[in-house]
Design a protein around this motif. Structure first.
Motif, PDB file in Angstrom:
ATOM      1  N   GLY A  46      65.797  41.286   1.083  1.00 36.49           N
ATOM      2  CA  GLY A  46      66.028  41.942   2.215  1.00 36.49           C
ATOM      3  C   GLY A  46      66.892  40.992   3.355  1.00 36.49           C
ATOM      4  N   LEU A  47      67.548  41.925   4.093  1.00 28.22           N
ATOM      5  CA  LEU A  47      68.414  41.107   5.125  1.00 28.22           C
ATOM      6  C   LEU A  47      67.453  40.457   6.308  1.00 28.22           C
ATOM      7  CD1 LEU A  47      71.336  40.963   6.253  1.00 28.22           C
ATOM      8  CD2 LEU A  47      70.688  42.925   7.689  1.00 28.22           C
ATOM      9  N   GLU A  48      67.799  39.200   6.507  1.00 26.50           N
ATOM     10  CA  GLU A  48      66.981  38.382   7.366  1.00 26.50           C
ATOM     11  C   GLU A  48      67.905  37.809   8.520  1.00 26.50           C
ATOM     12  OE1 GLU A  48      64.541  35.319   5.682  1.00 26.50           O
ATOM     13  OE2 GLU A  48      66.460  34.588   4.470  1.00 26.50           O
ATOM     14  N   TRP A  49      67.204  37.772   9.747  1.00 25.14           N
ATOM     15  CA  TRP A  49      68.055  37.142  10.871  1.00 25.14           C
ATOM     16  C   TRP A  49      67.733  35.750  10.715  1.00 25.14           C
ATOM     17  CZ3 TRP A  49      65.222  34.352  14.491  1.00 25.14           C
ATOM     18  CH2 TRP A  49      66.092  33.926  15.550  1.00 25.14           C
ATOM     19  N   ILE A  50      68.975  35.072  11.045  1.00 31.05           N
ATOM     20  CA  ILE A  50      68.877  33.473  11.194  1.00 31.05           C
ATOM     21  C   ILE A  50      68.847  32.997  12.271  1.00 31.05           C
ATOM     22  CG2 ILE A  50      70.083  31.532  10.307  1.00 31.05           C
ATOM     23  CD1 ILE A  50      68.713  33.306   7.926  1.00 31.05           C
ATOM     24  N   ALA A  51      69.869  33.415  13.201  1.00 31.55           N
ATOM     25  CA  ALA A  51      70.334  32.665  14.530  1.00 31.55           C
ATOM     26  C   ALA A  51      70.804  33.818  15.389  1.00 31.55           C
ATOM     27  CB  ALA A  51      71.074  31.571  14.396  1.00 31.55           C
ATOM     28  N   SER A  52      70.484  33.484  16.654  1.00 29.29           N
ATOM     29  CA  SER A  52      71.446  34.415  17.664  1.00 29.29           C
ATOM     30  C   SER A  52      72.007  33.325  18.733  1.00 29.29           C
ATOM     31  CB  SER A  52      70.531  35.488  18.279  1.00 29.29           C
ATOM     32  OG  SER A  52      70.345  36.600  17.428  1.00 29.29           O
ATOM     33  N   LEU A  53      72.904  33.727  19.386  1.00 27.88           N
ATOM     34  CA  LEU A  53      73.506  32.940  20.471  1.00 27.88           C
ATOM     35  C   LEU A  53      74.097  33.689  21.701  1.00 27.88           C
ATOM     36  CD1 LEU A  53      74.649  30.102  21.239  1.00 27.88           C
ATOM     37  CD2 LEU A  53      76.699  30.783  20.172  1.00 27.88           C
ATOM     38  N   THR A  54      73.861  33.588  22.821  1.00 32.84           N
ATOM     39  CA  THR A  54      73.949  34.163  24.164  1.00 32.84           C
ATOM     40  C   THR A  54      75.596  34.424  24.167  1.00 32.84           C
ATOM     41  OG1 THR A  54      73.685  32.268  25.430  1.00 32.84           O
ATOM     42  CG2 THR A  54      71.661  33.743  25.248  1.00 32.84           C
ATOM     43  N   ALA A  55      76.042  34.911  25.078  1.00 32.38           N
ATOM     44  CA  ALA A  55      77.408  35.323  25.228  1.00 32.38           C
ATOM     45  C   ALA A  55      78.056  34.389  25.841  1.00 32.38           C
ATOM     46  CB  ALA A  55      77.581  36.691  26.450  1.00 32.38           C
ATOM     47  N   ASP A  56      77.532  33.335  26.675  1.00 33.27           N
ATOM     48  CA  ASP A  56      77.793  32.315  27.083  1.00 33.27           C
ATOM     49  C   ASP A  56      77.833  30.870  26.417  1.00 33.27           C
ATOM     50  OD1 ASP A  56      75.632  31.639  29.716  1.00 33.27           O
ATOM     51  OD2 ASP A  56      75.218  31.665  27.729  1.00 33.27           O
ATOM     52  N   GLY A  57      77.075  31.005  25.300  1.00 38.28           N
ATOM     53  CA  GLY A  57      76.856  30.051  24.412  1.00 38.28           C
ATOM     54  C   GLY A  57      76.039  29.026  24.812  1.00 38.28           C
ATOM     55  N   THR A  58      75.304  29.391  25.648  1.00 41.78           N
ATOM     56  CA  THR A  58      74.199  28.235  26.612  1.00 41.78           C
ATOM     57  C   THR A  58      72.921  28.381  25.707  1.00 41.78           C
ATOM     58  OG1 THR A  58      73.641  29.686  28.284  1.00 41.78           O
ATOM     59  CG2 THR A  58      75.406  28.340  28.631  1.00 41.78           C
ATOM     60  N   TYR A  59      72.517  29.470  25.185  1.00 45.22           N
ATOM     61  CA  TYR A  59      71.016  29.515  24.475  1.00 45.22           C
ATOM     62  C   TYR A  59      71.085  30.014  23.142  1.00 45.22           C
ATOM     63  CZ  TYR A  59      66.226  31.177  24.031  1.00 45.22           C
ATOM     64  OH  TYR A  59      64.942  31.180  23.568  1.00 45.22           O
ATOM     65  N   SER A  60      70.461  29.484  22.362  1.00 44.35           N
ATOM     66  CA  SER A  60      70.278  29.978  21.014  1.00 44.35           C
ATOM     67  C   SER A  60      69.086  29.971  20.567  1.00 44.35           C
ATOM     68  CB  SER A  60      71.148  28.858  20.081  1.00 44.35           C
ATOM     69  OG  SER A  60      70.512  27.676  20.155  1.00 44.35           O
ATOM     70  N   LYS A  61      68.721  30.804  19.398  1.00 42.43           N
ATOM     71  CA  LYS A  61      67.256  30.680  18.755  1.00 42.43           C
ATOM     72  C   LYS A  61      67.636  31.032  17.256  1.00 42.43           C
ATOM     73  CE  LYS A  61      62.919  32.798  19.804  1.00 42.43           C
ATOM     74  NZ  LYS A  61      61.954  33.886  20.020  1.00 42.43           N
ATOM     75  N   TYR A  62      66.721  30.188  16.672  1.00 39.62           N
ATOM     76  CA  TYR A  62      66.734  30.058  15.012  1.00 39.62           C
ATOM     77  C   TYR A  62      65.471  30.700  14.470  1.00 39.62           C
ATOM     78  CZ  TYR A  62      70.836  27.016  16.232  1.00 39.62           C
ATOM     79  OH  TYR A  62      71.997  26.494  16.673  1.00 39.62           O
ATOM     80  N   ILE A  63      65.551  31.034  13.292  1.00 41.73           N
ATOM     81  CA  ILE A  63      64.590  31.268  12.623  1.00 41.73           C
ATOM     82  C   ILE A  63      63.932  30.010  12.091  1.00 41.73           C
ATOM     83  CG2 ILE A  63      65.561  31.467  10.327  1.00 41.73           C
ATOM     84  CD1 ILE A  63      63.536  33.665   9.511  1.00 41.73           C
ATOM     85  N   ARG A  64      62.789  29.920  12.041  1.00 41.19           N
ATOM     86  CA  ARG A  64      61.840  28.478  12.005  1.00 41.19           C
ATOM     87  C   ARG A  64      62.637  27.441  10.796  1.00 41.19           C
ATOM     88  NH1 ARG A  64      57.275  26.981   9.337  1.00 41.19           N
ATOM     89  NH2 ARG A  64      56.611  29.149   9.100  1.00 41.19           N
ATOM     90  N   PHE A  65      62.640  28.381   9.649  1.00 41.90           N
ATOM     91  CA  PHE A  65      62.886  27.346   8.716  1.00 41.90           C
ATOM     92  C   PHE A  65      64.365  26.804   8.355  1.00 41.90           C
ATOM     93  CE2 PHE A  65      64.956  30.857   6.281  1.00 41.90           C
ATOM     94  CZ  PHE A  65      64.212  32.005   6.544  1.00 41.90           C
ATOM     95  N   VAL A  66      65.220  27.164   9.331  1.00 40.09           N
ATOM     96  CA  VAL A  66      66.586  26.649   9.455  1.00 40.09           C
ATOM     97  C   VAL A  66      66.841  25.740  10.715  1.00 40.09           C
ATOM     98  CG1 VAL A  66      67.379  28.529   8.479  1.00 40.09           C
ATOM     99  CG2 VAL A  66      67.750  28.463  10.675  1.00 40.09           C
ATOM    100  N   GLU A  67      65.754  25.688  11.706  1.00 40.22           N
ATOM    101  CA  GLU A  67      65.956  24.903  12.920  1.00 40.22           C
ATOM    102  C   GLU A  67      65.988  23.445  12.478  1.00 40.22           C
ATOM    103  OE1 GLU A  67      62.289  25.405  15.220  1.00 40.22           O
ATOM    104  OE2 GLU A  67      63.197  27.088  16.251  1.00 40.22           O
ATOM    105  N   GLY A  68      67.064  22.876  13.083  1.00 39.35           N
ATOM    106  CA  GLY A  68      67.471  21.300  12.725  1.00 39.35           C
ATOM    107  C   GLY A  68      68.380  21.207  11.506  1.00 39.35           C
TER     108      GLY A  68
END
Length: 118
Positions: A46-68
């Motif tokens: 299935g489709l899975e979310w990997i990462a998101s980034l705010t509009a100004d590019g200052t905050y991001s979040k990742y799914i755990r297994f791609v962090e780093g």
């Protein structure tokens, strides 16, 4: 309505790197005002979310297994979103999509294929 087009998919060996790009266009869509995300769909899964980034590019979040290993970034002047993927693993093989908004619910592009194999 936004149109999104991804590029940069490739066949790479484990441990290799790929940089994906996504360009946004469309009347009425202000790229610089929208959070953006990367999603992926592996073969048979299935489709899975990997990462998101705010509009100004200052905050991001990742799914755990791609962090780093993966880094999401953007260039608002070019209406472009990027995903730098390093130390790729076979399990990273998938079609990668950029999407409008934070999370997996927004409009997606047609995707670009990344295959990680010896």
């Amino acid at each position: 309505q936004v149109q999104l087009v991804e590029s940069g998919g490739d066949l790479v060996q484990p441990g290799g790197s790929v940089r994906l790009s996504c360009v946004a266009s469309g009347s009425g869509f202000e790229f610089s005002s929208n959070a953006m995300s990367w999603l992926r769909q592996a073969p048979g899964k299935g489709l899975e979310w990997i990462a998101s980034l705010t509009a100004d590019g200052t905050y991001s979040k990742y799914i755990r297994f791609v962090e780093g290993r993966f880094t999401i970034s953007r260039d608002n002047a070019k209406s472009a979103l990027y995903l730098q993927m390093n130390n790729l693993e076979v399990d990273d093989t998938a079609t990668y999509y950029c999407a409008e908004g934070w999370g997996r619910g927004g409009t997606r592009g047609p995707g670009t294929r990344v295959t990680v194999s010896e």
